[in-house]
Design a protein around this motif. Structure first.
Motif, PDB file in Angstrom:
ATOM      1  N   ALA A 149       0.832  -1.219   0.000  1.00 33.16           N
ATOM      2  CA  ALA A 149       0.000   0.000   0.000  1.00 33.16           C
ATOM      3  C   ALA A 149       0.860   1.261   0.000  1.00 33.16           C
ATOM      4  N   ALA A 150       1.948   1.232   0.745  1.00 30.75           N
ATOM      5  CA  ALA A 150       2.815   2.421   0.818  1.00 30.75           C
ATOM      6  C   ALA A 150       3.382   2.743  -0.568  1.00 30.75           C
ATOM      7  N   VAL A 151       3.744   1.697  -1.313  1.00 23.10           N
ATOM      8  CA  VAL A 151       4.250   1.934  -2.674  1.00 23.10           C
ATOM      9  C   VAL A 151       3.108   2.373  -3.594  1.00 23.10           C
ATOM     10  N   ALA A 152       1.972   1.687  -3.485  1.00 23.07           N
ATOM     11  CA  ALA A 152       0.858   1.995  -4.402  1.00 23.07           C
ATOM     12  C   ALA A 152       0.391   3.446  -4.243  1.00 23.07           C
ATOM     13  N   ARG A 153       0.487   3.958  -3.001  1.00 22.76           N
ATOM     14  CA  ARG A 153       0.082   5.360  -2.760  1.00 22.76           C
ATOM     15  C   ARG A 153       1.068   6.348  -3.381  1.00 22.76           C
ATOM     16  N   SER A 154       2.284   5.873  -3.641  1.00 21.20           N
ATOM     17  CA  SER A 154       3.342   6.816  -4.044  1.00 21.20           C
ATOM     18  C   SER A 154       3.529   6.923  -5.547  1.00 21.20           C
ATOM     19  N   VAL A 155       2.857   6.072  -6.308  1.00 15.43           N
ATOM     20  CA  VAL A 155       3.042   6.094  -7.774  1.00 15.43           C
ATOM     21  C   VAL A 155       1.689   5.979  -8.471  1.00 15.43           C
ATOM     22  N   THR A 156       1.684   6.272  -9.757  1.00 15.87           N
ATOM     23  CA  THR A 156       0.434   6.137 -10.524  1.00 15.87           C
ATOM     24  C   THR A 156       0.519   4.999 -11.542  1.00 15.87           C
ATOM     25  N   VAL A 157       1.682   4.340 -11.630  1.00 13.65           N
ATOM     26  CA  VAL A 157       1.778   3.195 -12.550  1.00 13.65           C
ATOM     27  C   VAL A 157       1.225   1.954 -11.853  1.00 13.65           C
ATOM     28  N   PRO A 158       0.857   0.924 -12.608  1.00 12.46           N
ATOM     29  CA  PRO A 158       0.332  -0.295 -11.979  1.00 12.46           C
ATOM     30  C   PRO A 158       1.346  -0.953 -11.045  1.00 12.46           C
ATOM     31  N   VAL A 159       0.851  -1.380  -9.893  1.00  9.12           N
ATOM     32  CA  VAL A 159       1.664  -2.129  -8.927  1.00  9.12           C
ATOM     33  C   VAL A 159       1.264  -3.601  -9.004  1.00  9.12           C
ATOM     34  N   ILE A 160       2.267  -4.437  -9.241  1.00  5.99           N
ATOM     35  CA  ILE A 160       2.053  -5.886  -9.298  1.00  5.99           C
ATOM     36  C   ILE A 160       2.695  -6.491  -8.053  1.00  5.99           C
ATOM     37  N   ALA A 161       1.905  -7.028  -7.158  1.00  2.00           N
ATOM     38  CA  ALA A 161       2.434  -7.581  -5.913  1.00  2.00           C
ATOM     39  C   ALA A 161       3.033  -8.955  -6.185  1.00  2.00           C
ATOM     40  N   ILE A 162       4.169  -9.218  -5.541  1.00  2.00           N
ATOM     41  CA  ILE A 162       4.866 -10.485  -5.759  1.00  2.00           C
ATOM     42  C   ILE A 162       5.451 -10.987  -4.463  1.00  2.00           C
ATOM     43  N   GLY A 163       5.540 -12.297  -4.357  1.00  2.00           N
ATOM     44  CA  GLY A 163       6.167 -12.914  -3.194  1.00  2.00           C
ATOM     45  C   GLY A 163       5.131 -13.603  -2.307  1.00  2.00           C
ATOM     46  N   GLY A 164       5.068 -14.921  -2.387  1.00  5.47           N
ATOM     47  CA  GLY A 164       4.146 -15.669  -1.532  1.00  5.47           C
ATOM     48  C   GLY A 164       2.686 -15.469  -1.875  1.00  5.47           C
ATOM     49  N   VAL A 165       2.415 -15.034  -3.111  1.00  4.52           N
ATOM     50  CA  VAL A 165       1.033 -14.747  -3.498  1.00  4.52           C
ATOM     51  C   VAL A 165       0.247 -16.035  -3.731  1.00  4.52           C
ATOM     52  N   THR A 166      -0.910 -16.100  -3.072  1.00  6.65           N
ATOM     53  CA  THR A 166      -1.869 -17.191  -3.287  1.00  6.65           C
ATOM     54  C   THR A 166      -3.247 -16.552  -3.493  1.00  6.65           C
ATOM     55  N   ALA A 167      -4.179 -17.349  -3.988  1.00 12.03           N
ATOM     56  CA  ALA A 167      -5.501 -16.792  -4.312  1.00 12.03           C
ATOM     57  C   ALA A 167      -6.165 -16.166  -3.092  1.00 12.03           C
ATOM     58  N   ASP A 168      -6.020 -16.776  -1.934  1.00 12.74           N
ATOM     59  CA  ASP A 168      -6.691 -16.252  -0.728  1.00 12.74           C
ATOM     60  C   ASP A 168      -6.073 -14.940  -0.246  1.00 12.74           C
ATOM     61  N   ARG A 169      -4.929 -14.591  -0.758  1.00 13.53           N
ATOM     62  CA  ARG A 169      -4.262 -13.340  -0.343  1.00 13.53           C
ATOM     63  C   ARG A 169      -4.501 -12.196  -1.346  1.00 13.53           C
ATOM     64  N   VAL A 170      -5.064 -12.514  -2.495  1.00 12.88           N
ATOM     65  CA  VAL A 170      -5.220 -11.505  -3.551  1.00 12.88           C
ATOM     66  C   VAL A 170      -6.094 -10.346  -3.073  1.00 12.88           C
ATOM     67  N   GLY A 171      -7.168 -10.658  -2.363  1.00 13.19           N
ATOM     68  CA  GLY A 171      -8.093  -9.607  -1.931  1.00 13.19           C
ATOM     69  C   GLY A 171      -7.422  -8.524  -1.104  1.00 13.19           C
ATOM     70  N   GLU A 172      -6.581  -8.921  -0.164  1.00  7.73           N
ATOM     71  CA  GLU A 172      -5.919  -7.899   0.671  1.00  7.73           C
ATOM     72  C   GLU A 172      -4.859  -7.138  -0.112  1.00  7.73           C
ATOM     73  N   LEU A 173      -4.320  -7.767  -1.134  1.00  5.46           N
ATOM     74  CA  LEU A 173      -3.333  -7.064  -1.949  1.00  5.46           C
ATOM     75  C   LEU A 173      -3.997  -6.038  -2.870  1.00  5.46           C
ATOM     76  N   THR A 174      -5.103  -6.398  -3.464  1.00  6.55           N
ATOM     77  CA  THR A 174      -5.806  -5.410  -4.314  1.00  6.55           C
ATOM     78  C   THR A 174      -6.425  -4.317  -3.446  1.00  6.55           C
ATOM     79  N   ALA A 175      -6.884  -4.691  -2.251  1.00  8.33           N
ATOM     80  CA  ALA A 175      -7.403  -3.666  -1.332  1.00  8.33           C
ATOM     81  C   ALA A 175      -6.296  -2.694  -0.933  1.00  8.33           C
TER      82      ALA A 175
END
Ligand SMILES: Cc1ncc(COP(=O)(O)OP(=O)(O)O)c(N)n1
Ligand code: 3NM
Ligand code: MG
Length: 205
Positions: A149-175
């Motif tokens: 979130a700290a990075v996403a707030r600081s830029v306007t380009v798309p942020v792609i989250a990486i590292g330990g990503v699973t389907a059940d974690r996607v919601g909190e990452l997009t949020a």
């Protein structure tokens, strides 16, 4: 014009993995970006051949094809762009090599490096490690959704989250502001890569 995509499946070319069958499975159910990532020991000749085949598969599916680290392979193969991190060419140099229209991803872990990467020409940011991961050694501590979130707030380009990503974690990452996610192990180590990719796709809706 190829898009950056929201569901990046990154190839796992470690010994014993069937890269092409996992890529085919992911593309069949909605992976919209494939990043060709190979071990350092892989020769450029091998990386080029793999990229050409994956690019052909991506073109058939309308997906974007990016190459990790090796921008010369991306250019030679006709891929849509590449991804660079701290051990690769600097972002501004990578942008010069790719030209103005190539998709260029850069790794960022904090707002300052994120802003710098965007200023230097990054099209999107790979931000992590969001969670602990066994896929890559030597990473800093996970930054969690809050770090994303700290990075996403600081830029306007798309942020792609990486590292330990699973389907059940996607919601909190997009949020947290992530536009999409990048995944290696959850897909490559799955008994049914298509099923996991579909779950990730659904979680991104
Ligand atoms: C989408 C995405 N984000 C981050 C990375 C990591 O890239 P990098 O820091 O260059 O590390 P390696 O992948 O080269 O080990 C990525 N590949 N993709
Ligand atoms: C290649 C890579 N880069 C990362 C970074 O944070 O820079 S995390 C990572 C590995 C991602 O694999 P998995 O989805 O199996 O956790
Ligand atoms: Mg790299």
């Amino acid at each position: 014009m190829p898009s950056i995509g929201r569901l990046h499946v990154i190839t796992d070319a470690r010994p014993g993995r069937d890269v092409l069958s996992v890529v085919a499975a992911g593309l069949a159910v909605g992976a919209d970006t494939i990043q060709v990532r190979v071990p350092d020991a892989t020769t450029d000749r091998e990386a080029y051949g793999l990229t050409r085949e994956i690019l052909r598969m991506c073109r058939e599916s309308g997906a974007t094809c990016l190459v990790n680290d090796r921008l010369h392979v991306a250019l030679a193969a006709g891929a849509d762009g590449g991804h660079v991190g701290a051990d690769d060419l600097p972002v501004d140099v990578a942008r010069k090599i790719l030209g103005p229209h190539g998709i260029l991803g850069a790794t960022a872990r904090d707002p300052e490096s994120a802003r710098r990467a965007v200023a230097d020409g990054a099209s999107y940011l790979g931000v992590g490690p969001a969670y602990a991961t066994r896929t890559k050694d030597g990473l800093p501590d996970p930054i969690g959704p809050a770090g994303v979130a700290a990075v996403a707030r600081s830029v306007t380009v798309p942020v792609i989250a990486i590292g330990g990503v699973t389907a059940d974690r996607v919601g909190e990452l997009t949020a947290a502001g992530a536009y999409g996610v990048a995944v290696v192990g959850a897909v490559s180590e799955a008994a049914d890569p298509a099923k996991v990719t579909l779950e990730l796709r659904e979680a991104l809706r």
